[in-house]
Scaffold this active site. Structure first.
Site, PDB file in Angstrom:
ATOM      1  N   CYS A   1       0.013  72.276  30.685  1.00 51.94           N
ATOM      2  CA  CYS A   1      -0.617  70.970  30.604  1.00 51.94           C
ATOM      3  C   CYS A   1      -2.006  71.078  30.004  1.00 51.94           C
ATOM      4  O   CYS A   1      -2.448  72.149  29.579  1.00 51.94           O
ATOM      5  CB  CYS A   1      -0.720  70.349  32.003  1.00 51.94           C
ATOM      6  SG  CYS A   1       0.854  70.320  32.903  1.00 51.94           S
TER       7      CYS A   1
ATOM      8  N   LEU B   1       3.074  68.573  30.383  1.00 54.44           N
ATOM      9  CA  LEU B   1       4.287  69.063  29.745  1.00 54.44           C
ATOM     10  C   LEU B   1       5.175  69.532  30.889  1.00 54.44           C
ATOM     11  O   LEU B   1       4.923  70.569  31.506  1.00 54.44           O
ATOM     12  CB  LEU B   1       3.982  70.206  28.785  1.00 54.44           C
ATOM     13  CG  LEU B   1       5.186  70.866  28.089  1.00 54.44           C
ATOM     14  CD1 LEU B   1       5.903  69.856  27.200  1.00 54.44           C
ATOM     15  CD2 LEU B   1       4.754  72.076  27.276  1.00 54.44           C
ATOM     16  N   ALA B   2       6.197  68.760  31.209  1.00 52.49           N
ATOM     17  CA  ALA B   2       7.005  69.011  32.405  1.00 52.49           C
ATOM     18  C   ALA B   2       7.910  70.225  32.193  1.00 52.49           C
ATOM     19  O   ALA B   2       8.748  70.240  31.288  1.00 52.49           O
ATOM     20  CB  ALA B   2       7.836  67.775  32.745  1.00 52.49           C
TER      21      ALA B   2
ATOM     22  N   ILE C   1       9.633  84.949  12.395  1.00 53.54           N
ATOM     23  CA  ILE C   1       9.058  84.534  11.121  1.00 53.54           C
ATOM     24  C   ILE C   1       9.088  85.728  10.175  1.00 53.54           C
ATOM     25  O   ILE C   1       8.745  86.855  10.559  1.00 53.54           O
ATOM     26  CB  ILE C   1       7.596  84.069  11.301  1.00 53.54           C
ATOM     27  CG1 ILE C   1       7.563  82.732  12.060  1.00 53.54           C
ATOM     28  CG2 ILE C   1       6.901  83.911   9.965  1.00 53.54           C
ATOM     29  CD1 ILE C   1       8.190  81.576  11.321  1.00 53.54           C
TER      30      ILE C   1
ATOM     31  N   ASN D   1      -3.216  73.674  34.848  1.00 51.83           N
ATOM     32  CA  ASN D   1      -2.553  74.028  33.604  1.00 51.83           C
ATOM     33  C   ASN D   1      -2.005  75.441  33.747  1.00 51.83           C
ATOM     34  O   ASN D   1      -2.770  76.371  34.008  1.00 51.83           O
ATOM     35  CB  ASN D   1      -3.566  73.965  32.439  1.00 51.83           C
ATOM     36  CG  ASN D   1      -3.048  74.626  31.175  1.00 51.83           C
ATOM     37  OD1 ASN D   1      -1.866  74.614  30.891  1.00 51.83           O
ATOM     38  ND2 ASN D   1      -3.962  75.213  30.405  1.00 51.83           N
ATOM     39  N   GLY D   2      -0.696  75.606  33.600  1.00 49.73           N
ATOM     40  CA  GLY D   2      -0.117  76.942  33.682  1.00 49.73           C
ATOM     41  C   GLY D   2       1.126  76.991  34.549  1.00 49.73           C
ATOM     42  O   GLY D   2       1.797  75.976  34.755  1.00 49.73           O
TER      43      GLY D   2
ATOM     44  N   ASP E   1       5.357  73.938  41.333  1.00 49.17           N
ATOM     45  CA  ASP E   1       4.426  74.989  41.736  1.00 49.17           C
ATOM     46  C   ASP E   1       3.043  74.416  42.050  1.00 49.17           C
ATOM     47  O   ASP E   1       2.274  75.023  42.801  1.00 49.17           O
ATOM     48  CB  ASP E   1       4.335  76.083  40.664  1.00 49.17           C
ATOM     49  CG  ASP E   1       4.022  75.558  39.277  1.00 49.17           C
ATOM     50  OD1 ASP E   1       4.072  74.342  39.072  1.00 49.17           O
ATOM     51  OD2 ASP E   1       3.729  76.387  38.382  1.00 49.17           O
TER      52      ASP E   1
END
Length: 649
Positions: A2, A55-56, A302, A80-81, A105
């Site tokens: 997030c 961001l789920a 890549i 975030n994490g 979490d």
């Protein structure tokens, strides 16, 4: 995964509506980090507010929504994490009487803080994280960052407001933010190709150091981060209390730790895959993923049409052997051109590791198929993979005894041939050389060797090896190089072995400020979560207990990691000269990127902007264009600042 923001207005002059509107606007700047939902939490009495973009990944229902308040009402968090051991922690907490409404979490983190306090909870977390925790009872704000710096967190003062966010673009969205470029940080950037922690490119804005918590009571004007875990202590304890088992026991124990790290990082409620370069690190991660998966793992690579830079064919062979669902994309100069305009907004501050481009493109490719991707980053620092680890010791053993006069003579002899001429020599006689000495840019390595012949000690040699512009103060007008971790030897771990010191220094500088920044911004720029199993704290702590001979042997790094990988992938698919995830910037600057670079390096433009003395830059640019020297790294550093400046003013 997030994006988080927050403000603490000490004047307490804003209404609830005003402060919430500001935080929403700041959060919107982080939309790419969390496109699934957003939320705010406001304490108007204290002038405090939190914002979150989500961001789920785990518990994608509304029960995982942030900001989140603890069950006892004491704590509010934005996070975030990922906490990878959250299921084990949940089981323990349930035994202690805690009940949970969802299975995120984040909820486990809050219960852990309530149960064990800040220090006790964070000591139990295995994961990557940056969080802001508001203690409503004590009226304290806690900012925390994970042990090795996988997740970013900036903070600083704007007038009477304390701000923090995952990225600088959110701070820039604050109404009174009028950024002033920190010329001292610019000088550091030219030396290292990144702005080292704790500095940022802006005055009065800082990065929270890895493994630290910053606690603020709303009154202190200069709160200090306090470490809760440090690589320094881990390294010193590991060397003082080494592993005493056999090599086979070390291999078995490390394999168990890596299997567990990979397994825990494969937990997700969304599609998951992995980056695969075909090298030791990413191949090990993918092999251990596939060994624990009932379905083919999705892997992404890549490639380059320039053969000297291309590893895609090796990755494809590894993927075929392991049976993964493999996707590859070959890059052209136009692909790089298309990404370059995005770089300044991706990174927010100057950043010039040229592998930022393929890293972004492999993340973009992956995001078309998955929401989470595991990577093999961290293996070089933890298991001894960089060339300087085996070159450094042998070079100093060779030159350390020599008088300075003799060193200068040797340097003059080496530089009597241009790098281009040395490359021709190595090409013509490559059939006589062992694989470990077959380098595509041998001439540049030889000239670098000539330069370090004059250094006074091995630590100064390391500093030289990791520097781009050797004298950035001669380039940046009105600048001064402030103290950094690398220049302050008092902050170093007490390690008698030179190679171990290099590994330690890379782990606390280059890893968090270059490698992890590159991966985080590139992946989050396309709303992809990246996870790094090789940086599991237990893996790192055990690796530091291993003797150096289990990492570097016979002039080759990652010995122990290779032994594990060979159980899953044939040795012949892996063994080849190290290439790294680099790009043919040197070629492209003379070709398809030349006009773009010429415009940014225009002498009049440089002079009018007033940051650089133009003559040094122009001299290297002309030498590069003629092919007499390869100044790609020096020039790319200046170009990345110029491109960033062009979009930031």
């Amino acid at each position: 995964m997030c994006g988080i923001v927050g403000i603490f207005n000490t004047a307490r002059q804003m209404s609830e509506e005003e402060i919430e509107a500001i935080v929403k606007n700041m959060s919107h700047a982080l939309y790419h980090r969390g496109p699934d939902s957003h939320g705010t939490w406001v304490d108007p009495k204290n002038g405090f507010a939190l914002g979150h973009r989500r961001l789920a990944i785990i518990d994608i229902s509304s029960e995982g929504h942030q900001p989140m308040v603890s069950a006892d009402g004491r704590y509010v968090i934005v996070f975030n994490g990922e906490i990878y051991n959250f299921l084990e922690l949940r089981h323990t907490l349930e035994k202690l009487g805690h009940c949970f409404r969802g299975h995120s979490d984040t909820e486990i983190m809050l219960a852990s803080f309530s149960q064990w306090g800040i220090d006790g909870a964070i000591a139990r977390f295995h994961g990557m994280f940056a969080f802001a925790l508001w203690d409503r009872q004590e009226q304290l704000l806690h900012l925390g960052r994970d042990r090795l710096g996988e997740k970013p967190l900036y903070y600083g003062w704007i007038n009477n407001t304390f701000l923090f966010a995952s990225e600088l673009k959110a701070l820039k969205a604050y109404p009174d933010f009028h950024p002033e470029i920190n010329r001292d940080a610019l000088a550091l950037f030219l030396r290292y190709s990144y702005v080292p922690t704790p500095y940022s490119i802006y005055q009065n804005i800082y990065k929270l150091s890895p493994g630290c918590i910053l606690t603020w009571n709303g009154r202190d004007t200069n709160p200090k981060p306090v470490p809760y875990w440090s690589v320094k202590e881990v390294a010193q304890v590991g060397v003082a209390e080494p592993f005493t088992g056999s090599e086979q026991e070390a291999i078995a124990q490390m394999e168990t730790l890596l299997l567990e790290a990979v397994r825990s990082q494969m937990i997700a409620d969304v599609p998951l895959g992995a980056f695969l370069s075909g090298g030791i690190d990413s191949s090990t991660v993918v092999a251990l993923m596939q060994a624990q998966s009932t379905q083919p793992v999705k892997t992404f690579t890549i490639g380059f049409y320039e053969k000297t830079y291309n590893e895609a064919e090796y990755a494809k062979a590894v993927a075929k052997h392991l049976g993964t669902n493999h996707t590859e994309l070959y890059l052209t100069p136009q692909d790089a051109l298309d990404v370059i305009p995005r770089i300044p907004t991706l990174y927010d501050e100057p950043f010039s590791d040229s592998s930022q481009i393929p890293t972004f493109l492999v993340a973009q490719l992956s995001r078309q198929h998955v929401t989470v991707s595991l990577s093999g980053d961290g293996g070089d620092e933890i298991f001894g993979g960089y060339n300087r680890y085996f070159w450094g010791r042998s070079i100093w053993q060779t030159i350390g005894w020599m008088p300075k006069t003799l060193r200068r003579m040797a340097a003059n002899g080496l530089t009597s041939f241009s790098p281009k001429n040395w490359n021709d020599v190595f090409t013509n006689f490559s059939f006589l050389l062992p694989n470990k000495l077959k380098y595509s840019n041998a001439g540049e390595y030889i000239h670098k060797l000539a330069r370090i012949l004059a250094v006074p000690d091995p630590d100064a040699m390391y500093a030289d090896l990791v520097s781009q512009w050797q004298d950035p103060l001669a380039l940046v007008i009105n600048s001064y190089e402030p103290v950094t971790t690398l220049s302050n030897r008092q902050s170093w771990a007490e390690l008698s072995d030179y190679t171990q010191r290099m590994m330690f220094l890379d782990t606390i500088t280059y890893l968090p400020d270059d490698i992890l920044v590159k991966v985080d911004r590139a992946s989050m720029g396309v709303s992809l979560e990246s996870r790094i199993p090789l940086l599991d704290r237990r893996v790192v702590e055990f690796a530091w207990r291993l003797p150096l001979s289990m990492k570097i042997r016979n002039g080759q790094g990652k010995w122990l990691l290779r032994q594990i990988l060979y159980k899953y992938v044939p040795q012949e698919l892996i063994e080849r000269p190290k290439m790294g995830f680099s790009m043919p910037i040197d070629i492209w600057l003379r070709g398809p990127l030349r006009d773009w670079a010429e415009e940014l390096l225009d002498e009049n433009r440089l002079r009018e902007q007033g940051f650089f003395h133009p003559s040094l830059i122009r001299h290297k640019w002309m030498e590069h264009l003629t092919g007499n020297r390869n100044w790609q790294h020096h020039l790319w550093t200046v170009l990345m600042f110029q491109a960033w400046l062009n979009q930031s003013v």
